[in-house]
Design a protein around this motif. Structure first.
Motif, PDB file in Angstrom:
ATOM      1  N   GLN A 156     -19.901 -74.783  22.107  1.00  0.00           N
ATOM      2  CA  GLN A 156     -20.047 -75.709  20.982  1.00  0.00           C
ATOM      3  C   GLN A 156     -21.230 -75.359  20.095  1.00  0.00           C
ATOM      4  N   GLY A 157     -21.947 -74.308  20.442  1.00  0.00           N
ATOM      5  CA  GLY A 157     -23.171 -74.009  19.707  1.00  0.00           C
ATOM      6  C   GLY A 157     -23.089 -72.784  18.838  1.00  0.00           C
ATOM      7  N   GLY A 158     -21.962 -72.546  18.178  1.00  0.00           N
ATOM      8  CA  GLY A 158     -21.832 -71.361  17.344  1.00  0.00           C
ATOM      9  C   GLY A 158     -22.901 -71.278  16.273  1.00  0.00           C
ATOM     10  N   ILE A 159     -23.314 -70.036  15.982  1.00  0.00           N
ATOM     11  CA  ILE A 159     -24.338 -69.808  14.961  1.00  0.00           C
ATOM     12  C   ILE A 159     -23.724 -68.956  13.864  1.00  0.00           C
ATOM     13  N   GLU A 160     -23.609 -69.514  12.663  1.00  0.00           N
ATOM     14  CA  GLU A 160     -22.956 -68.806  11.562  1.00  0.00           C
ATOM     15  C   GLU A 160     -23.923 -68.375  10.468  1.00  0.00           C
ATOM     16  N   GLY A 161     -25.121 -68.935  10.459  1.00  0.00           N
ATOM     17  CA  GLY A 161     -26.118 -68.526   9.478  1.00  0.00           C
ATOM     18  C   GLY A 161     -27.073 -67.511  10.074  1.00  0.00           C
ATOM     19  N   ALA A 162     -28.031 -67.079   9.269  1.00  0.00           N
ATOM     20  CA  ALA A 162     -29.100 -66.221   9.758  1.00  0.00           C
ATOM     21  C   ALA A 162     -30.245 -67.094  10.241  1.00  0.00           C
ATOM     22  N   SER A 175     -28.112 -71.331   6.867  1.00  0.00           N
ATOM     23  CA  SER A 175     -29.349 -70.737   7.373  1.00  0.00           C
ATOM     24  C   SER A 175     -30.528 -71.641   7.030  1.00  0.00           C
ATOM     25  N   PRO A 176     -31.450 -71.839   7.966  1.00  0.00           N
ATOM     26  CA  PRO A 176     -32.676 -72.554   7.619  1.00  0.00           C
ATOM     27  C   PRO A 176     -33.570 -71.697   6.734  1.00  0.00           C
ATOM     28  N   SER A 177     -34.458 -72.337   5.991  1.00  0.00           N
ATOM     29  CA  SER A 177     -35.448 -71.641   5.156  1.00  0.00           C
ATOM     30  C   SER A 177     -36.816 -72.236   5.438  1.00  0.00           C
ATOM     31  N   VAL A 178     -37.841 -71.409   5.315  1.00  0.00           N
ATOM     32  CA  VAL A 178     -39.204 -71.847   5.616  1.00  0.00           C
ATOM     33  C   VAL A 178     -40.110 -71.569   4.429  1.00  0.00           C
ATOM     34  N   LYS A 179     -40.938 -72.546   4.100  1.00  0.00           N
ATOM     35  CA  LYS A 179     -41.983 -72.360   3.087  1.00  0.00           C
ATOM     36  C   LYS A 179     -43.204 -73.162   3.525  1.00  0.00           C
ATOM     37  N   GLY A 180     -44.331 -72.477   3.684  1.00  0.00           N
ATOM     38  CA  GLY A 180     -45.541 -73.153   4.140  1.00  0.00           C
ATOM     39  C   GLY A 180     -45.329 -73.737   5.527  1.00  0.00           C
ATOM     40  N   ASP A 181     -45.667 -75.011   5.662  1.00  0.00           N
ATOM     41  CA  ASP A 181     -45.508 -75.675   6.968  1.00  0.00           C
ATOM     42  C   ASP A 181     -44.260 -76.545   7.022  1.00  0.00           C
ATOM     43  N   ARG A 182     -43.270 -76.195   6.202  1.00  0.00           N
ATOM     44  CA  ARG A 182     -42.027 -76.964   6.155  1.00  0.00           C
ATOM     45  C   ARG A 182     -40.830 -76.053   6.424  1.00  0.00           C
ATOM     46  N   MET A 224     -23.254 -75.108   2.965  1.00  0.00           N
ATOM     47  CA  MET A 224     -22.878 -73.939   3.763  1.00  0.00           C
ATOM     48  C   MET A 224     -23.922 -72.831   3.722  1.00  0.00           C
ATOM     49  N   ALA A 225     -24.885 -72.934   2.807  1.00  0.00           N
ATOM     50  CA  ALA A 225     -25.846 -71.842   2.616  1.00  0.00           C
ATOM     51  C   ALA A 225     -27.265 -72.372   2.667  1.00  0.00           C
ATOM     52  N   GLY A 226     -28.200 -71.444   2.834  1.00  0.00           N
ATOM     53  CA  GLY A 226     -29.611 -71.802   2.845  1.00  0.00           C
ATOM     54  C   GLY A 226     -30.139 -72.028   1.441  1.00  0.00           C
ATOM     55  N   CYS A 227     -31.344 -72.565   1.380  1.00  0.00           N
ATOM     56  CA  CYS A 227     -31.982 -72.815   0.089  1.00  0.00           C
ATOM     57  C   CYS A 227     -32.902 -71.653  -0.276  1.00  0.00           C
ATOM     58  N   ASN A 228     -33.357 -71.661  -1.510  1.00  0.00           N
ATOM     59  CA  ASN A 228     -34.374 -70.741  -1.990  1.00  0.00           C
ATOM     60  C   ASN A 228     -35.426 -71.562  -2.717  1.00  0.00           C
ATOM     61  N   PHE A 229     -36.484 -70.914  -3.184  1.00  0.00           N
ATOM     62  CA  PHE A 229     -37.607 -71.645  -3.754  1.00  0.00           C
ATOM     63  C   PHE A 229     -37.992 -71.083  -5.117  1.00  0.00           C
ATOM     64  N   HIS A 230     -38.407 -72.001  -6.001  1.00  0.00           N
ATOM     65  CA  HIS A 230     -39.002 -71.622  -7.284  1.00  0.00           C
ATOM     66  C   HIS A 230     -40.315 -72.392  -7.381  1.00  0.00           C
ATOM     67  N   GLY A 231     -41.397 -71.690  -7.132  1.00  0.00           N
ATOM     68  CA  GLY A 231     -42.675 -72.392  -7.026  1.00  0.00           C
ATOM     69  C   GLY A 231     -42.629 -73.364  -5.858  1.00  0.00           C
ATOM     70  N   THR A 232     -42.968 -74.616  -6.125  1.00  0.00           N
ATOM     71  CA  THR A 232     -42.907 -75.642  -5.076  1.00  0.00           C
ATOM     72  C   THR A 232     -41.549 -76.335  -5.035  1.00  0.00           C
ATOM     73  N   ASN A 233     -40.642 -75.964  -5.935  1.00  0.00           N
ATOM     74  CA  ASN A 233     -39.325 -76.597  -5.981  1.00  0.00           C
ATOM     75  C   ASN A 233     -38.334 -75.896  -5.058  1.00  0.00           C
ATOM     76  N   VAL A 234     -37.275 -76.628  -4.699  1.00  0.00           N
ATOM     77  CA  VAL A 234     -36.263 -76.155  -3.761  1.00  0.00           C
ATOM     78  C   VAL A 234     -34.918 -76.081  -4.481  1.00  0.00           C
ATOM     79  N   LEU A 235     -34.214 -74.957  -4.337  1.00  0.00           N
ATOM     80  CA  LEU A 235     -32.896 -74.780  -4.950  1.00  0.00           C
ATOM     81  C   LEU A 235     -31.850 -74.725  -3.850  1.00  0.00           C
ATOM     82  N   ILE A 236     -30.834 -75.601  -3.948  1.00  0.00           N
ATOM     83  CA  ILE A 236     -29.819 -75.673  -2.896  1.00  0.00           C
ATOM     84  C   ILE A 236     -28.448 -75.953  -3.516  1.00  0.00           C
TER      85      ILE A 236
END
Length: 370
Positions: free
Chosen positions: A59-65, A104-111, A142-154
């Motif tokens: 039940q734990g399939g992983i489809e993202g990076a 996919s999860p995304s990381v920026k700073g401590d978040r 279905m996809a991970g986010c990206n960042f523009h400065g402190t903003n989040v694009l999803i």
């Protein structure tokens, strides 16, 4: 437009302090979604450690990076949990239940940021997984986010690309004519996204204003990779398309000579453009002309997005044996083949001296030197 896509802009993004060498903080490793890593990997890969998500009942399939930040690996699973694992040992630091996830999860700073199949998008503290805020869309994410400065694009399957501020408040949104499947690429103040409307959109990342569009000739399930002012994206119309971002026009389109199938995997963009197809092949393409440099036949369909590291290609496929391949970037020759526990639909994250990849049975592997 040409000013934003200048070499200076690319260099500024590449050396942004938010993206440290040895980290893999977003789906394809960097804001340009190139799928290339700078690490030095061992000549032969071994399973350094493995970690099981789920309850042992597939039940734990992983489809993202996975995402890698410092000494921590973040993995989103279809078992409804986001995991934080120690990069060195694979031991669990924490897990939090968020709902079934393919993104996919995304990381920026401590978040750490991740969306689920219920359309909810979460911002969590990377230290312990506690929720900072939540934003709700009206479709699967279905996809991970990206960042523009402190903003989040999803992007979401509600046919919308969202820009959120650091507190999860919507700054702008842009509607498309179909679901947004891929992670938006970012160069300077411009963001790029392709989706099921068969169009590559070029947007002002500050305002969401459309700067231009290019018809891809087919719907895109993949994320566009950008290198040297060219975007490379696979389509469901069995093609890989290159788009000249300065001229805002299609540069070339590649289609296999026989038995054409869709390209669901995202391309990796280096001195060779590498794309995996559902025709059970990985292709190496000339980035300037789109002509085939080589092809490699796998044991299953290739939905996992390949990565390029140190002159080699690393990619898995959808056969039950879990075949994972190491190929020579210039020739496509097989250098190594590993057998994981099950099909590999998840894409690779590149660590400082290792690779992290998940399987359909929810097992996370660290591949490096024991």
């Amino acid at each position: 437009m040409s000013r934003v896509l200048s070499l200076a802009a690319l260099v500024a993004v590449a050396f942004s302090p938010a993206f440290v060498s040895g980290d893999w903080p977003v789906f394809r490793g960097d804001p340009l979604m190139t799928g290339t890593g700078k690490s030095k990997l061992p000549e032969q890969l071994e399973a350094r450690w493995s970690f099981n998500t789920g309850d042992g009942k597939n039940q734990g399939g992983i489809e993202g990076a996975p995402a890698i930040a410092g000494s921590v690996v973040f993995v989103a699973s279809l078992d409804k949990h986001l995991y934080a694992l120690d990069l060195a040992t694979g031991k669990q630091k924490w897990k939090v239940k968020l709902g079934a996830m393919k993104a996919s999860p995304s990381v920026k700073g401590d978040r750490v940021y991740v969306g689920n199949l219920d359309g909810k998008f979460f911002c969590l503290k990377a230290a312990d997984g506690s929720k900072v805020w939540e934003f709700e869309t009206n479709g699967e994410i279905m996809a991970g986010c990206n960042f523009h400065g402190t903003n989040v694009l999803i992007g979401s399957h509600d046919s919308t690309l969202y820009c959120l501020d650091a507190n999860g408040k919507k700054i702008w949104d842009v509607k498309t004519d179909g679901p947004v499947n891929g992670t938006p690429a970012v160069i300077g103040d411009v963001t790029f996204v392709a989706g099921c409307d068969s169009v590559l959109h070029m947007l002002d990342a500050k305002t969401g204003k459309e700067l231009g569009t290019v018809d891809l000739g087919g719907q895109a399930a993949a994320t566009a990779a950008i290198l040297n002012d060219v975007a490379y994206v696979g389509t469901m119309a069995n093609t890989v398309v290159a788009v000249d971002l300065k001229k805002k026009e299609k540069l070339w389109s590649f289609e296999a000579a026989t038995r054409q199938q869709p390209f669901y995997a995202s391309a990796a963009a280096g001195e060779i453009v590498v794309a995996g197809s559902r025709d059970k092949k990985v292709y190496g393409l000339n980035p300037k002309t789109g002509k085939q440099a080589w092809s490699f036949t796998t044991e299953g369909q290739v939905d996992a997005s390949p990565v390029i590291v140190d002159g080699k290609v690393f990619v898995g496929c959808l056969n039950d044996d879990g075949n994972f391949y190491v190929l020579d970037l210039k020739t496509g020759k097989k250098l190594q083949e590993l057998t994981l526990d099950s099909a590999v639909s998840g894409s690779v994250a590149v660590g400082p001296d290792c690779l992290i990849v998940g399987t359909d049975k929810g097992v996370v592997y660290c591949l490096g030197k024991k």
